[in-house]
Design a protein around this motif. Structure first.
Motif, PDB file in Angstrom:
ATOM      1  N   ASN A  58      -6.826  -0.938  42.595  1.00 57.31           N
ATOM      2  CA  ASN A  58      -6.745   0.082  42.123  1.00 57.31           C
ATOM      3  C   ASN A  58      -6.315   0.533  40.918  1.00 57.31           C
ATOM      4  OD1 ASN A  58      -5.396   1.624  44.747  1.00 57.31           O
ATOM      5  ND2 ASN A  58      -4.056  -0.007  44.507  1.00 57.31           N
ATOM      6  N   ALA A  59      -7.083   1.552  40.352  1.00 54.87           N
ATOM      7  CA  ALA A  59      -7.003   1.450  39.194  1.00 54.87           C
ATOM      8  C   ALA A  59      -6.654   3.082  38.704  1.00 54.87           C
ATOM      9  CB  ALA A  59      -9.068   1.237  38.488  1.00 54.87           C
ATOM     10  N   GLU A  60      -6.362   3.734  37.422  1.00 54.55           N
ATOM     11  CA  GLU A  60      -6.570   4.967  37.312  1.00 54.55           C
ATOM     12  C   GLU A  60      -6.934   5.002  35.743  1.00 54.55           C
ATOM     13  OE1 GLU A  60      -2.411   8.420  38.450  1.00 54.55           O
ATOM     14  OE2 GLU A  60      -2.206   7.114  36.718  1.00 54.55           O
ATOM     15  N   VAL A  61      -7.341   6.212  35.396  1.00 55.73           N
ATOM     16  CA  VAL A  61      -7.623   6.983  33.963  1.00 55.73           C
ATOM     17  C   VAL A  61      -7.104   8.309  33.409  1.00 55.73           C
ATOM     18  CG1 VAL A  61      -9.733   7.790  32.573  1.00 55.73           C
ATOM     19  CG2 VAL A  61      -9.904   5.722  34.343  1.00 55.73           C
ATOM     20  N   VAL A  62      -6.409   8.464  32.358  1.00 49.87           N
ATOM     21  CA  VAL A  62      -5.918   9.972  32.248  1.00 49.87           C
ATOM     22  C   VAL A  62      -6.988  10.594  31.559  1.00 49.87           C
ATOM     23  CG1 VAL A  62      -4.410  10.477  30.699  1.00 49.87           C
ATOM     24  CG2 VAL A  62      -3.517   8.893  32.177  1.00 49.87           C
ATOM     25  N   ARG A  63      -7.544  11.503  31.671  1.00 48.74           N
ATOM     26  CA  ARG A  63      -8.192  12.285  31.249  1.00 48.74           C
ATOM     27  C   ARG A  63      -7.567  13.715  30.365  1.00 48.74           C
ATOM     28  NH1 ARG A  63     -12.102  14.970  35.381  1.00 48.74           N
ATOM     29  NH2 ARG A  63     -13.736  15.805  34.195  1.00 48.74           N
ATOM     30  N   GLY A  64      -8.532  13.683  29.053  1.00 44.99           N
ATOM     31  CA  GLY A  64      -7.620  14.743  28.234  1.00 44.99           C
ATOM     32  C   GLY A  64      -8.439  14.445  26.806  1.00 44.99           C
ATOM     33  N   GLN A  65      -8.997  15.736  26.340  1.00 45.34           N
ATOM     34  CA  GLN A  65      -9.601  15.650  24.618  1.00 45.34           C
ATOM     35  C   GLN A  65      -8.657  15.643  23.574  1.00 45.34           C
ATOM     36  OE1 GLN A  65     -10.840  17.176  27.351  1.00 45.34           O
ATOM     37  NE2 GLN A  65     -12.498  15.444  27.641  1.00 45.34           N
ATOM     38  N   ASP A  66      -6.794  16.080  24.683  1.00 44.99           N
ATOM     39  CA  ASP A  66      -6.597  16.538  23.512  1.00 44.99           C
ATOM     40  C   ASP A  66      -5.608  14.818  22.581  1.00 44.99           C
ATOM     41  OD1 ASP A  66      -4.845  16.221  26.355  1.00 44.99           O
ATOM     42  OD2 ASP A  66      -3.807  17.749  25.702  1.00 44.99           O
ATOM     43  N   GLN A  67      -6.083  14.086  23.239  1.00 50.44           N
ATOM     44  CA  GLN A  67      -4.993  12.756  22.512  1.00 50.44           C
ATOM     45  C   GLN A  67      -5.381  12.462  21.654  1.00 50.44           C
ATOM     46  OE1 GLN A  67      -6.081  10.433  25.990  1.00 50.44           O
ATOM     47  NE2 GLN A  67      -4.538  11.152  27.284  1.00 50.44           N
ATOM     48  N   THR A  68      -4.722  11.565  20.315  1.00 50.65           N
ATOM     49  CA  THR A  68      -5.211  11.231  19.470  1.00 50.65           C
ATOM     50  C   THR A  68      -5.528  10.110  19.241  1.00 50.65           C
ATOM     51  OG1 THR A  68      -2.903  11.864  18.856  1.00 50.65           O
ATOM     52  CG2 THR A  68      -4.476   9.891  17.083  1.00 50.65           C
ATOM     53  N   ILE A  69      -6.649   9.463  18.981  1.00 54.07           N
ATOM     54  CA  ILE A  69      -7.620   8.803  18.934  1.00 54.07           C
ATOM     55  C   ILE A  69      -7.471   7.421  17.291  1.00 54.07           C
ATOM     56  CG2 ILE A  69      -9.862   7.635  19.019  1.00 54.07           C
ATOM     57  CD1 ILE A  69     -11.367  10.376  20.033  1.00 54.07           C
ATOM     58  N   GLU A  70      -7.015   6.218  18.026  1.00 52.66           N
ATOM     59  CA  GLU A  70      -7.514   5.243  16.584  1.00 52.66           C
ATOM     60  C   GLU A  70      -8.285   4.820  16.651  1.00 52.66           C
ATOM     61  OE1 GLU A  70      -3.559   2.801  17.492  1.00 52.66           O
ATOM     62  OE2 GLU A  70      -2.256   4.149  17.803  1.00 52.66           O
ATOM     63  N   LEU A  71      -8.523   4.959  15.299  1.00 50.86           N
ATOM     64  CA  LEU A  71      -9.940   3.912  14.604  1.00 50.86           C
ATOM     65  C   LEU A  71      -9.800   2.969  13.934  1.00 50.86           C
ATOM     66  CD1 LEU A  71     -13.420   4.152  14.577  1.00 50.86           C
ATOM     67  CD2 LEU A  71     -12.572   5.713  12.606  1.00 50.86           C
ATOM     68  N   ALA A  72     -10.173   1.546  14.287  1.00 47.37           N
ATOM     69  CA  ALA A  72     -10.576   0.817  13.288  1.00 47.37           C
ATOM     70  C   ALA A  72     -11.419  -0.072  12.993  1.00 47.37           C
ATOM     71  CB  ALA A  72      -8.997   0.495  14.221  1.00 47.37           C
ATOM     72  N   MET A  73     -11.479  -0.280  12.334  1.00 41.42           N
ATOM     73  CA  MET A  73     -12.819  -0.665  11.251  1.00 41.42           C
ATOM     74  C   MET A  73     -13.040  -1.900  10.815  1.00 41.42           C
ATOM     75  SD  MET A  73     -14.990   2.357  10.145  1.00 41.42           S
ATOM     76  CE  MET A  73     -15.186   4.183  11.303  1.00 41.42           C
ATOM     77  N   VAL A  74     -13.762  -2.690  11.385  1.00 45.07           N
ATOM     78  CA  VAL A  74     -14.329  -3.697  10.509  1.00 45.07           C
ATOM     79  C   VAL A  74     -15.502  -3.839   9.680  1.00 45.07           C
ATOM     80  CG1 VAL A  74     -13.777  -6.701  10.779  1.00 45.07           C
ATOM     81  CG2 VAL A  74     -12.972  -5.206  11.684  1.00 45.07           C
ATOM     82  N   LEU A  75     -15.383  -4.496   8.599  1.00 45.06           N
ATOM     83  CA  LEU A  75     -16.709  -4.087   7.568  1.00 45.06           C
ATOM     84  C   LEU A  75     -16.498  -5.921   7.226  1.00 45.06           C
ATOM     85  CD1 LEU A  75     -16.239  -0.920   6.083  1.00 45.06           C
ATOM     86  CD2 LEU A  75     -17.105  -1.654   7.768  1.00 45.06           C
TER      87      LEU A  75
END
Length: 181
Positions: free
Chosen positions: A133-150
């Protein structure tokens, strides 16, 4: 000496005789070791199939949940087709069935399949049934956290690091302030 006395004497000698005990012990232990090896091979095959089925379901549910589609039949069709493509023709995973259900903010997926264990099937004729089984939560109102490594090593000197900084700055407007090193 009578016949019965001779048989009793031979049986007594047989009980005292130690010759060949190692061979009998080895034969019994070898049989046990072979059975354990076959069981380990079947367990490994079932574990591999479960992992493959779960990975395929995870990828399929992400494909089915993508976008803002609200048609439950279309979500199920996309997920089912993607699942069949992910698993493909397999000699391990048999009788694949999958279904995808659209909720208000979730997509839930279930996949079932049979695994044909080599040695257990030869003995019992049965297959192992798997369900994942698997479940995905949909939605564009979620906060996106971004991490970058340069990469700031010498290999990135010159225009490479400048291009990388420009690309990173375009991803996040606030990143210009951080890139002042």
């Amino acid at each position: 000496m009578g016949l019965i006395a001779q048989m009793l004497a031979r049986m007594a000698r047989f009980r005292r005789d130690q010759a060949g005990v190692t061979a009998v012990t080895f034969a019994l232990l070898a049989l046990l070791l072979i059975c354990v090896t076959f069981a380990a091979i079947d367990a490994s095959r079932v574990s591999y199939a479960r992992s493959r089925l779960q990975d395929a379901l995870d990828a399929s549910i992400l494909a089915a949940a993508q976008g803002s589609n609200t048609d439950a039949t279309l979500v199920n069709t996309i997920g089912t087709k993607y699942m069949a493509a992910q698993v493909g023709k397999s000699d391990t995973v048999l009788n694949l069935k999958s279904s995808f259900t659209l909720g208000t903010k979730t997509v839930t997926g279930t996949a079932t399949a049979d695994v044909d264990p080599i040695f257990m099937d030869a003995l019992t004729g049965t297959k192992v049934h798997l369900t994942v089984n698997a479940e995905v939560v949909r939605g564009q109102d979620q906060t996106i956290e971004l991490a970058m490594v340069l990469d700031t090593t010498g290999s990135m000197s010159g225009t490479k690091i400048a291009t990388l900084k420009t690309a990173a700055a375009s991803i996040s407007g606030d990143f210009n302030r951080i890139m002042s090193w």
